[in-house]
Design a protein around this motif. Sequence first.
Motif, mmCIF file in Angstrom:
data_model
loop_
_atom_site.group_PDB
_atom_site.id
_atom_site.type_symbol
_atom_site.label_atom_id
_atom_site.label_comp_id
_atom_site.label_asym_id
_atom_site.label_seq_id
_atom_site.Cartn_x
_atom_site.Cartn_y
_atom_site.Cartn_z
ATOM 1 N N UNK A 236 0.780 -1.227 0.000
ATOM 2 C CA UNK A 236 0.000 0.000 0.000
ATOM 3 C C UNK A 236 0.807 1.269 0.000
ATOM 4 N N UNK A 237 2.027 1.226 0.559
ATOM 5 C CA UNK A 237 2.839 2.436 0.638
ATOM 6 C C UNK A 237 4.271 2.033 0.958
ATOM 7 N N UNK A 238 5.199 2.959 0.744
ATOM 8 C CA UNK A 238 6.595 2.687 1.051
ATOM 9 C C UNK A 238 7.319 3.984 1.377
ATOM 10 N N UNK A 239 8.404 3.869 2.157
ATOM 11 C CA UNK A 239 9.230 5.010 2.525
ATOM 12 C C UNK A 239 10.690 4.585 2.457
ATOM 13 N N UNK A 240 11.584 5.564 2.307
ATOM 14 C CA UNK A 240 13.017 5.282 2.300
ATOM 15 C C UNK A 240 13.694 6.089 3.405
ATOM 16 N N UNK A 241 14.700 5.508 4.024
ATOM 17 C CA UNK A 241 15.410 6.241 5.070
ATOM 18 C C UNK A 241 16.667 6.899 4.499
#
Length: 414
Positions: A236-241
Amino acid sequence: MKIFIYSLLLLSTIIGSAQGLREIYQEGLKAYEEKDYELFRQKMSTIDSMRPNYPAVVYNLAGGYALTGNPEKSLEILNKYILMDAIQDFSQDQDFNSILKNPSFLQIVEKQKELTAEIQPFDNLKYPILDSHPESIEYSKKEKAFFFGGVRDGNIWKIQEGKEPKVWAESKKNSWSVMGLAISSNNKVLWACTSSMKNYKDYNQSEEGYASILKYDLKSGQLLETFVLPGGHNFGDLITDRNGNVFISDGNSNKLYWISQENPKLEVFADLSDQVFNLQGLTFDSDQKNIYLSDYIDGIFKLNIETKEAKKLEIQSEDILIKGIDGLYFDNNSLIGMHNGTKPNRVVRYFLSEDGDALTKKETLVQAGALGEPTQGVWINSSLHFIMNSPWGGYDQDGNFTPDGEPIIIGILK
């Protein structure tokens, strides 16, 4: 009482024990028809404990308490219900006759007016790509360009300042509805998560539950890598650090996946399936030691990245009900949630306690009016730009897609 018969079908699509829920619901309907209101209340209470915060069940439960001589409990649950659905006119429902003149009931009616009042964003932008059914959004400061992920066409669109929208990446093999986008901290890679959904124009039933992560070179648009999971998934969603690691929420398996910079494989980072119903948005805190995750059904969780332990945030205000949050964004010890599972939909800021473990109060930022279905957003400097009208309501029962209107609207919050 206006009992929501259709909710049986919806319940069956959300929770694994659907057959048991249907049977309990039918038993509750039968008890209501036979005026056995205590049994009716018990059945609604059982369902609510199995699958919390389902509006139809909560509404019926409030009526059940009113019919069985417990006005205090009925009012308590009605107060909870209007945070989910402030549009329903329950003052005309005879099942609530015993509490109509109660001062607390009148206060609830007044609160309904507040919860349906129109609140507009600071500003907005409009682009003619509604037919793509944009769900996700990113922004490249270097190129001064928006990127949008399409649910219907599976394409990634690029809209650069002063130029016409164009397809930046076409949907290809092992790529389906684009549900999330994220640009790496070094501004070199665009990550996308996709899921095989019936809303996708080239949907193939044999690929039901497939999901993928796509890695693109941001400058050239070249597809660098594809990571695929077959069956039982919905990214559904993703993030990067800041180190280049990618974290992905899976609303079907309710696991948090990741692709490590050191070991570039798609793997389970944390299994939350015994805690949540439907994982959606995710966001880092300020030092990236924790990830906040929204459960579309029942709350917000805080996951410690080092220990991989997750805990549900405590709620310290009766005016807060965490339901129906899609996109989630951290901002100065607060969380901004895109609610598209409430009536009306709204965008809300939730203030966190000093330790970040509790929600202390809320502020509604956008509500009703031009706000359709808010989904995801992106920070541009200190302003959150978010999709206001993702056209999930543009599909008929046969899957035909005819969205209302022409532009996609991007709301701006400062």
